[in-house]
Design a protein around this motif. Structure first.
Motif, PDB file in Angstrom:
ATOM      1  N   ARG A 135       1.081  -1.403   0.128  1.00  0.00           N
ATOM      2  CA  ARG A 135      -0.153   0.143  -0.093  1.00  0.00           C
ATOM      3  C   ARG A 135       0.931   1.280  -0.023  1.00  0.00           C
ATOM      4  NH1 ARG A 135      -3.509   2.774   3.737  1.00  0.00           N
ATOM      5  NH2 ARG A 135      -5.408   2.721   2.771  1.00  0.00           N
ATOM      6  N   SER A 166       2.383   1.799   3.638  1.00  0.00           N
ATOM      7  CA  SER A 166       1.471   1.840   4.894  1.00  0.00           C
ATOM      8  C   SER A 166       0.911   0.685   5.297  1.00  0.00           C
ATOM      9  CB  SER A 166       0.170   2.842   4.461  1.00  0.00           C
ATOM     10  OG  SER A 166      -0.858   2.507   5.212  1.00  0.00           O
ATOM     11  N   TYR A 178       3.693   3.226   9.249  1.00  0.00           N
ATOM     12  CA  TYR A 178       4.465   3.719   7.843  1.00  0.00           C
ATOM     13  C   TYR A 178       5.825   3.344   7.674  1.00  0.00           C
ATOM     14  CZ  TYR A 178      -0.047   6.352   7.784  1.00  0.00           C
ATOM     15  OH  TYR A 178      -1.283   6.786   8.044  1.00  0.00           O
ATOM     16  N   ARG A 229      -8.537  11.045  13.141  1.00  0.00           N
ATOM     17  CA  ARG A 229      -9.941  10.827  12.533  1.00  0.00           C
ATOM     18  C   ARG A 229     -10.955  10.392  13.191  1.00  0.00           C
ATOM     19  NH1 ARG A 229      -5.631   8.663   9.611  1.00  0.00           N
ATOM     20  NH2 ARG A 229      -4.965   9.817   7.836  1.00  0.00           N
ATOM     21  N   ARG A 277     -11.708  12.225   3.071  1.00  0.00           N
ATOM     22  CA  ARG A 277     -11.960  11.863   1.591  1.00  0.00           C
ATOM     23  C   ARG A 277     -12.614  10.698   1.641  1.00  0.00           C
ATOM     24  NH1 ARG A 277      -5.979  13.655  -0.222  1.00  0.00           N
ATOM     25  NH2 ARG A 277      -5.357  12.794   1.709  1.00  0.00           N
ATOM     26  N   ARG A 278     -12.480   9.716   2.682  1.00  0.00           N
ATOM     27  CA  ARG A 278     -12.803   8.540   2.698  1.00  0.00           C
ATOM     28  C   ARG A 278     -14.353   8.033   3.209  1.00  0.00           C
ATOM     29  NH1 ARG A 278      -7.844   6.061   5.545  1.00  0.00           N
ATOM     30  NH2 ARG A 278      -7.073   8.170   5.852  1.00  0.00           N
ATOM     31  N   ARG A 330      -9.205  16.307  -6.616  1.00  0.00           N
ATOM     32  CA  ARG A 330      -9.624  17.083  -5.378  1.00  0.00           C
ATOM     33  C   ARG A 330      -8.453  18.042  -5.647  1.00  0.00           C
ATOM     34  NH1 ARG A 330     -10.891  11.572  -2.532  1.00  0.00           N
ATOM     35  NH2 ARG A 330      -8.924  11.498  -3.388  1.00  0.00           N
ATOM     36  N   HIS A 358      -1.507  19.797   4.544  1.00  0.00           N
ATOM     37  CA  HIS A 358      -1.877  19.730   5.832  1.00  0.00           C
ATOM     38  C   HIS A 358      -1.128  18.461   6.415  1.00  0.00           C
ATOM     39  CE1 HIS A 358      -4.472  16.644   3.968  1.00  0.00           C
ATOM     40  NE2 HIS A 358      -4.047  15.920   4.839  1.00  0.00           N
ATOM     41  N   THR A 400       1.016  14.025   2.950  1.00  0.00           N
ATOM     42  CA  THR A 400       0.884  13.065   1.680  1.00  0.00           C
ATOM     43  C   THR A 400       0.710  13.822   0.451  1.00  0.00           C
ATOM     44  OG1 THR A 400      -0.528  11.653   3.144  1.00  0.00           O
ATOM     45  CG2 THR A 400      -0.823  11.255   0.861  1.00  0.00           C
ATOM     46  N   HIS A 434       3.112  12.827   8.420  1.00  0.00           N
ATOM     47  CA  HIS A 434       3.800  13.204   7.294  1.00  0.00           C
ATOM     48  C   HIS A 434       2.845  14.123   6.338  1.00  0.00           C
ATOM     49  CE1 HIS A 434       1.347   9.596   6.595  1.00  0.00           C
ATOM     50  NE2 HIS A 434       0.662  10.416   5.751  1.00  0.00           N
ATOM     51  N   THR A 454      -2.242  15.350   9.037  1.00  0.00           N
ATOM     52  CA  THR A 454      -3.161  14.596   9.821  1.00  0.00           C
ATOM     53  C   THR A 454      -2.910  14.308  11.197  1.00  0.00           C
ATOM     54  OG1 THR A 454      -4.311  13.729   7.682  1.00  0.00           O
ATOM     55  CG2 THR A 454      -4.821  12.834   9.557  1.00  0.00           C
TER      56      THR A 454
HETATM   57  P1  2AM Z   1      -4.032  12.162   4.893  1.00  0.00           P
HETATM   58  O1  2AM Z   1      -2.626  12.412   5.599  1.00  0.00           O
HETATM   59  O2  2AM Z   1      -4.378  13.459   3.889  1.00  0.00           O
HETATM   60  O3  2AM Z   1      -4.909  11.840   5.502  1.00  0.00           O
HETATM   61  C1  2AM Z   1      -1.091   7.025   3.904  1.00  0.00           C
HETATM   62  O4  2AM Z   1      -2.110   6.148   4.227  1.00  0.00           O
HETATM   63  C2  2AM Z   1      -1.630   8.364   3.759  1.00  0.00           C
HETATM   64  O5  2AM Z   1      -2.448   8.629   2.542  1.00  0.00           O
HETATM   65  C3  2AM Z   1      -2.699   8.887   4.802  1.00  0.00           C
HETATM   66  O6  2AM Z   1      -1.957   9.860   5.563  1.00  0.00           O
HETATM   67  C4  2AM Z   1      -3.747   9.697   4.030  1.00  0.00           C
HETATM   68  O7  2AM Z   1      -3.412  11.152   3.972  1.00  0.00           O
HETATM   69  C5  2AM Z   1      -3.819   9.180   2.561  1.00  0.00           C
HETATM   70  N1  2AM Z   1      -4.807   8.153   2.268  1.00  0.00           N
HETATM   71  C6  2AM Z   1      -4.910   7.160   2.966  1.00  0.00           C
HETATM   72  N2  2AM Z   1      -6.032   6.670   2.270  1.00  0.00           N
HETATM   73  C7  2AM Z   1      -6.599   7.266   1.269  1.00  0.00           C
HETATM   74  C8  2AM Z   1      -7.383   7.131   0.174  1.00  0.00           C
HETATM   75  N3  2AM Z   1      -8.344   6.160  -0.040  1.00  0.00           N
HETATM   76  N4  2AM Z   1      -7.534   8.013  -0.500  1.00  0.00           N
HETATM   77  C9  2AM Z   1      -6.571   9.243  -0.560  1.00  0.00           C
HETATM   78  N5  2AM Z   1      -5.840   9.262   0.436  1.00  0.00           N
HETATM   79  C10 2AM Z   1      -5.452   8.397   1.055  1.00  0.00           C
END
Ligand code: 2AM
Length: 202
Positions: A7, A175, A184, A141, A91-92, A131, A136, A49, A47, A138
């Protein structure tokens, strides 16, 4: 047995000094989260992303690395600083909310870098990011089913006055999802070739 897929995502890692500031912030926010409505991230994994690739065949890793190497090689280093706290819809899932720290300073360069990474990977068949990129980090959540969330956007000691850091590389990350939160691991680092801090005058 050989690994078949992982992943993957592309990220900017943050220095330990910045990580420590965020770790302290999460500690304070966690104390206010008396109903445990947020799953707070592990500070060691924080981190920025740049692009999420998802499940990626291991056989593609070499070509991804070579695309990221070329992308990084034409970039210059830039500075970012920790900005205010905020929340937005994940986003999820329409219901989930993300608690994040915004980034400021040379964000135009961060946006350009994210667009370059997207272009390079779209050329290799990954879906294009539709998008807008929001710089940012994170922090947490909300848990499924949580309807009301206390305000996590105020903290007397935030943003810190000394939250600036220099970015001079990007990283390909892996991941691993676990019941107690994602872990990670860095797979590779791609340095920018013209980082002002290492350039010497002629
Ligand atoms: P984020 O920091 O903006 O939340 C590793 O999993 C990173 O990828 C996460 O920190 C998340 O970013 C982003 N991520 C995880 N799943 C995702 C998804 N389905 N679509 C887009 N970004 C995702």
């Amino acid at each position: 047995m050989q690994e078949r897929s992982f992943r993957a995502f592309v990220a900017i890692e943050i220095p330990d000094s910045i990580r420590n500031m965020i770790s302290a912030l999460i500690g304070r926010l966690r104390e206010r989260d008396v109903t445990n409505c947020v799953r707070w991230v592990r500070p060691e994994g924080i981190h920025v992303t740049l692009k999420f690739l998802g499940d990626t065949p291991a056989v593609k890793e070499r070509v991804i690395e070579s695309a990221l190497e070329s992308t990084a090689a034409i970039r210059q280093g830039f500075d970012l600083s920790l900005g205010p706290l905020g929340t937005f819809r994940s986003r999820r899932g329409a219901r989930d909310q993300v608690v994040w720290v915004g980034l400021s300073s040379e964000t135009a360069q961060l946006l350009e870098l994210a667009a370059d990474v997207d272009r390079a990977l779209v050329a290799m068949g990954f879906p294009m990011e539709t998008r807008p990129f929001t710089p940012h980090l994170t922090l947490g959540r909300t848990n499924r089913g949580v309807r009301s969330v206390p305000s996590f956007t105020e903290d007397a000691a935030w943003p810190p006055g000394d939250g600036a850091f220099h970015v001079n590389h990007l990283s390909l990350m892996e991941s691993n999802l676990r019941p107690d939160g994602a872990r990670y691991t860095r797979r590779a680092i791609f340095p920018f070739s013209r980082s002002p801090r290492i350039e010497r005058p002629l």
